[in-house]
Write a protein that holds these residues in place. Structure first.
Motif, short mmCIF file in Angstrom:
data_model
loop_
_atom_site.label_atom_id
_atom_site.label_comp_id
_atom_site.label_asym_id
_atom_site.label_seq_id
_atom_site.Cartn_x
_atom_site.Cartn_y
_atom_site.Cartn_z
N GLU A 103 -7.65 -1.03 15.71
CA GLU A 103 -6.92 -0.03 15.02
C GLU A 103 -5.74 0.42 15.70
OE1 GLU A 103 -7.70 1.27 11.92
OE2 GLU A 103 -9.41 0.06 11.74
N PRO A 131 -1.58 6.11 14.58
CA PRO A 131 -0.37 6.40 13.60
C PRO A 131 0.90 6.55 14.74
CG PRO A 131 -2.17 7.90 13.47
CD PRO A 131 -2.70 6.95 14.63
N GLN A 156 2.09 2.80 14.74
CA GLN A 156 2.44 2.39 13.26
C GLN A 156 3.85 3.00 13.31
OE1 GLN A 156 -0.19 3.24 10.34
NE2 GLN A 156 -2.07 2.37 11.54
N VAL A 187 -6.00 -8.59 7.19
CA VAL A 187 -5.83 -7.74 6.48
C VAL A 187 -7.09 -7.69 5.23
CG1 VAL A 187 -4.74 -5.91 4.64
CG2 VAL A 187 -3.56 -6.94 6.55
N ARG A 225 -7.81 -2.25 2.61
CA ARG A 225 -6.58 -1.71 3.33
C ARG A 225 -5.38 -1.93 2.40
NH1 ARG A 225 -5.66 -3.48 8.95
NH2 ARG A 225 -4.44 -1.87 8.83
N TYR A 226 -5.23 -2.25 1.19
CA TYR A 226 -3.97 -2.65 0.54
C TYR A 226 -3.15 -1.37 0.19
CZ TYR A 226 -5.01 -7.61 -0.56
OH TYR A 226 -5.37 -8.81 -0.39
N ASP A 236 -2.84 1.20 2.60
CA ASP A 236 -2.23 1.63 3.59
C ASP A 236 -0.70 1.15 3.61
OD1 ASP A 236 -1.46 2.20 6.33
OD2 ASP A 236 -3.16 1.00 7.29
N ILE A 280 0.74 -1.26 5.93
CA ILE A 280 0.62 -2.64 5.65
C ILE A 280 1.94 -2.90 4.63
CG2 ILE A 280 -0.94 -4.15 4.10
CD1 ILE A 280 -1.96 -3.50 7.14
N SER A 290 -5.14 -0.74 -6.57
CA SER A 290 -5.10 -0.03 -5.15
C SER A 290 -4.58 1.30 -5.10
CB SER A 290 -4.28 -1.17 -4.06
OG SER A 290 -2.75 -1.16 -4.51
N GLY A 317 -0.69 7.28 -1.31
CA GLY A 317 -0.07 7.36 0.16
C GLY A 317 1.18 6.33 0.21
N TRP A 367 4.96 7.36 1.43
CA TRP A 367 5.91 6.62 2.18
C TRP A 367 7.03 6.15 1.81
CZ3 TRP A 367 7.80 1.59 2.74
CH2 TRP A 367 8.08 1.54 4.03
#
Length: 809
Positions: free
Chosen positions: A404, A407, A410, A472, A476-477, A479, A482, A523, A527, A531
């Motif tokens: 993982e 944050p 990332q 992936v 997690r699409y 995220d 990603i 998806s 989020g 972003w």
């Protein structure tokens, strides 16, 4: 009254101190002994106090009831509903009136203005901890007062001698209004230290003085309470707008300029919240001068800072850069950016830990987004910046599957992606042609060798991105990280598909499936929407539509669909159907806008180009795949509308080309022609004949005024349309009749007979091919063309193949 004011704050603001002072008082033992609850005796007293608060005849009665509550029921024992009952009994009228009285300096209030202010702000701070009360209209009306206090300090307080008395030689208990123990000021000092620790502030920071003010030093407790209220309001859904509409930017900038209490710790933090997300563009457009002055000051502070302080300021400074696309147009801004880069260069050349380098690279990414490569520095440093970003990406992504990413990591990698994206165009364009002008955002004076070095480190970094995306899972699409990784890879593929070709082809199933998942709403979207608004610097904001992922992939699909190997993979993934779905959704969104809002969408044109590649290279797939029937229906609906939208001329040219290229692959209908087919061809003919204008005088034919601005982009599509029209006439003879009925043939012959030449040889060849097809398939067309050629000396006489087709010598 004064004692009541001081102690009344205890229930609201400082429960730990009360615990230590109260010990076993209050009939219920200490907080520790009671285990955090109220005894029956305490509950009985509390109910009586609440009754007294509700029945209070004046402020003295209210403060007395609060005093009893603080003595008998420590705040840490009160649950949220009970605290809310107390707050509701006190109401918002009292703190608001205390503030107004303090600011106006009413000598008849019975309390010094400073104590009124301290009490009022403390009550408001406590009330604001409840979101329902933080959005109450009465609390919102106090925001301008709070902002004025933070901006100007206690400029309205009393007379100079009274002020000196209250100051007592420094910031102490009498100036703060916080809980003061009966033993002296030790408690106040302890509380001040605790407050400083909580806020990360420096108690010894100097304050700037204001002209005409006896003292501009704002008490720390008051400042902290003011910021608590404003921060609580800012956290509401409409909170930022509430603050902005009440002058928060001007006041907070002024507080920082005057170095007021906590302005550097909490004021800048609050400004950072207002300057992030959806409000950033609006704030900068309305307050450019103040924010630019603040940025210049912060940039100077950044350059003067050293060590860890300077590293800590990197993350802060990034919030105060203007958004991309908002024109500030100031030499001051350029100077600030140059200064910051000057301070960053030695830092980036030093040895740094991953935790230290992250904020530096993110700040560098923000500066690149804003001003490009020109102010960064010499080419050698530009190469170092790209190299360090690529190294961080490789170290962060080349981890074993299942690890993982934090944050923080990332966030750092997202900044690195933006540096890489800024370097892609530079690395791919240098050395292509000695005569090609470098892009405006290019690295100044970079050599071919340095460009190749950048291309090499980018290739290694994007290989790491592909490795990471291969791991992936579809779960997690949604995220945002990603999506950031996907977007960055697509920016590379838009420019470079020849490198890592096997890896790219192997990743196509993921890339297509990821795009399809978002387009078709499979998806999570919230989020990603956040972003796009808060993190992505290149986006224009707006709601997430689901089309964004495919938009970024389209340029790569356009390149890859032209190559046989990747195209076969794309066909197995049903990519044409995905592109048709995308066009359909885009057209639905476009036709729902007003005429003014019908702006050009390049992604629709790119999708057409990819579909055109499939149409040209895979005729059998086009004849059998149902998605192309869907595409024809879309084109027959859209093209008649687009013909009348000059701003969308290039899109119309793409639609026209697609429609005619598909039409040439179809057999002649057994019965009557479908209405949709006829509508599509009629619109195409009207569109094609509008391109050239012979004018009233003899000479070369000219491009019509409506096409002139877009001719460089549309000319090749127009010629391809004419070639496809000839193919349609040969495949479906009924089209030749429509060509005459729509007046295309008559208009074209008249134009060619009046002009001496066409714009270029390619245009002449395309027109000649279409006319030859009509002469070969339609005797009536052949006669009309021949009659004009026999009596005319214009551009038609230059078409030798056409002369043979119609039998003219």
């Amino acid at each position: 009254m004064a004692d009541g004011a001081e102690v009344a704050l205890a229930v609201i603001t400082q429960p730990p101190v009360i615990e230590e002072q109260e010990g076993g008082d209050g009939g219920g033992g200490s907080v520790r002994d009671a285990g955090g609850g109220l005894t029956d005796a305490q509950m009985e007293v509390l109910e009586r106090c609440l009754h007294a608060l509700r029945q209070a005849q004046n402020d003295s009665h209210t403060l007395a009831a609060l005093l009893l509550i603080t003595r008998l029921c420590p705040a840490s024992k009160l649950d949220k509903p009970t605290l809310r009952r107390i707050f509701e009994a006190v109401g918002l009228n009292l703190p608001a009136r205390l503030l107004v009285t303090a600011v106006k300096g009413n000598d008849n209030s019975g309390l010094p203005p400073q104590e009124l202010l301290s009490l009022g702000t403390a009550l408001l701070a406590a009330l604001s901890t409840d979101p329902d009360m933080a959005c109450h209209p009465q609390l919102l009306t106090t925001i301008p007062l709070l902002l004025g206090i933070l901006a100007n300090g206690p400029v309205t307080w009393g007379k100079p001698e009274t002020q000196d008395q209250r100051q007592g030689g420094g910031v102490g208990p009498s100036s703060g209004g916080k809980v003061q123990s009966e033993e002296g000021s030790d408690t106040e000092e302890g509380q001040s230290s605790k407050q400083n620790a909580d806020d990360g502030s420096d108690a010894n920071r100097p304050s700037a003085s204001l002209e005409g003010s006896p003292s501009s030093k704002l008490d720390e407790a008051v400042a902290s309470d003011c910021y608590q209220v404003l921060t609580a309001v800012c956290a509401l859904s409409r909170g930022p707008d509430q603050l902005l509409s009440r002058g928060a930017i001007t006041a907070l900038c002024q507080a920082v300029e005057h170095n007021q209490t906590f302005s550097r710790e909490r004021g800048l933090a609050l400004l950072g919240l207002l300057l992030s997300g959806k409000t950033k563009d609006k704030v900068w457009s309305k307050n450019p001068a103040e924010l630019l002055t603040l940025l210049v000051r912060l940039s100077k502070d950044f350059c003067q800072a050293t060590g860890q302080t300077q590293l800590d300021m990197c993350a802060q400074l990034a919030h105060f850069l203007p958004p991309v696309g908002v024109s500030v147009g100031s030499e001051e801004l350029k100077g600030a950016v140059v200064r910051v880069w000057g301070a960053l260069r030695p830092i980036l050349q030093a040895k740094l830990t991953p935790r230290q380098i992250g904020p530096i690279l993110v700040l560098g990414a923000c500066l690149l987004d804003l001003c490009g490569w020109e102010p960064v520095g010499p080419p050698k440093f530009c190469c170092l910046l790209v190299n360090r970003a690529c190294v961080e990406v490789r170290m962060g992504l080349e981890e074993p599957p299942g690890n993982e990413l934090s944050p923080e990591l990332q966030h750092t990698l997202t900044g690195c992606y933006r540096i890489m994206e800024a370097a892609i165009e530079q690395a791919c364009c240098v050395g292509v042609s000695p005569t090609t002008e470098p892009p405006q955002s290019s690295i100044p004076s970079i050599s071919l060798q340095q460009s190749r070095q950048i291309l090499g480190v980018l290739e290694e970094a994007f290989s790491a991105l592909m490795y990471h995306l291969q791991q992936v899972d579809p779960s997690r699409y949604g995220d945002p990280f990603i999506f950031a990784t996907f977007r960055s890879l697509c920016s590379w593929l838009a420019e470079e598909t020849s490198c890592l070709k096997e890896e790219v082809t192997g990743l196509l199933p993921f890339l297509v499936d990821y795009s399809r998942s978002h387009l078709q709403g499979e998806s999570p979207e919230q989020g990603l929407s956040d972003w796009m608004t808060e993190v992505s610097p290149r986006e224009e904001g707006g709601a997430w539509t689901g089309r964004e992922a495919l938009r970024y992939l389209l340029p790569a699909l356009c390149h890859l669909s032209a190559e046989e190997g990747p195209r076969k993979v794309l066909l197995t993934l049903d990519t044409p159907a995905l592109l048709v779905d995308f066009l359909s959704r885009c057209w639905t969104a476009l036709k729902g806008k007003s005429g003014v809002a019908s702006t050009r969408d390049p992604s629709m044109e790119t999708a057409c180009s990819a579909l055109l590649n499939f149409t040209v290279t895979e005729p059998e797939r086009v004849r059998k795949d149902r998605c192309f029937r869907t595409l024809e229906a879309l084109l027959s609906e859209a093209l008649p509308v687009l013909v009348h939208k000059p701003r969308l001329l290039v899109l119309a040219a793409n639609y026209c080309t697609l429609g005619l290229m598909i039409g040439r692959l179809k057999a002649a209908p057994a019965g009557s022609v479908e209405a949709g087919q006829k509508r599509l061809f009629s619109a195409a003919l009207r569109f094609l004949r509008s391109a050239l204008d012979s004018g009233s005088s003899p000479g070369p034919v000219k491009v019509s005024p409506g096409w002139e601005e877009s001719w460089d982009e549309a000319a090749e599509l127009w010629r391809l349309c004419l070639q496809a029209l000839g193919g349609c006439v040969r495949a479906q003879p009924w089209v030749a009749t429509l060509v005459r009925e729509e007046g295309w043939l008559k208009h074209t012959l008249a134009t060619l007979s009046q002009c001496s030449a066409l714009p270029d040889q390619h245009t002449q060849q395309a027109l000649e091919e279409a006319l030859c097809a009509m002469a070969d398939q339609c005797p009536v067309c052949k006669k009309e063309i021949g009659d004009v050629m026999r009596t005319d000396e214009g551009a038609l006489t230059r078409m030798r193949n056409l002369k043979k087709s119609v039998g003219v010598k």
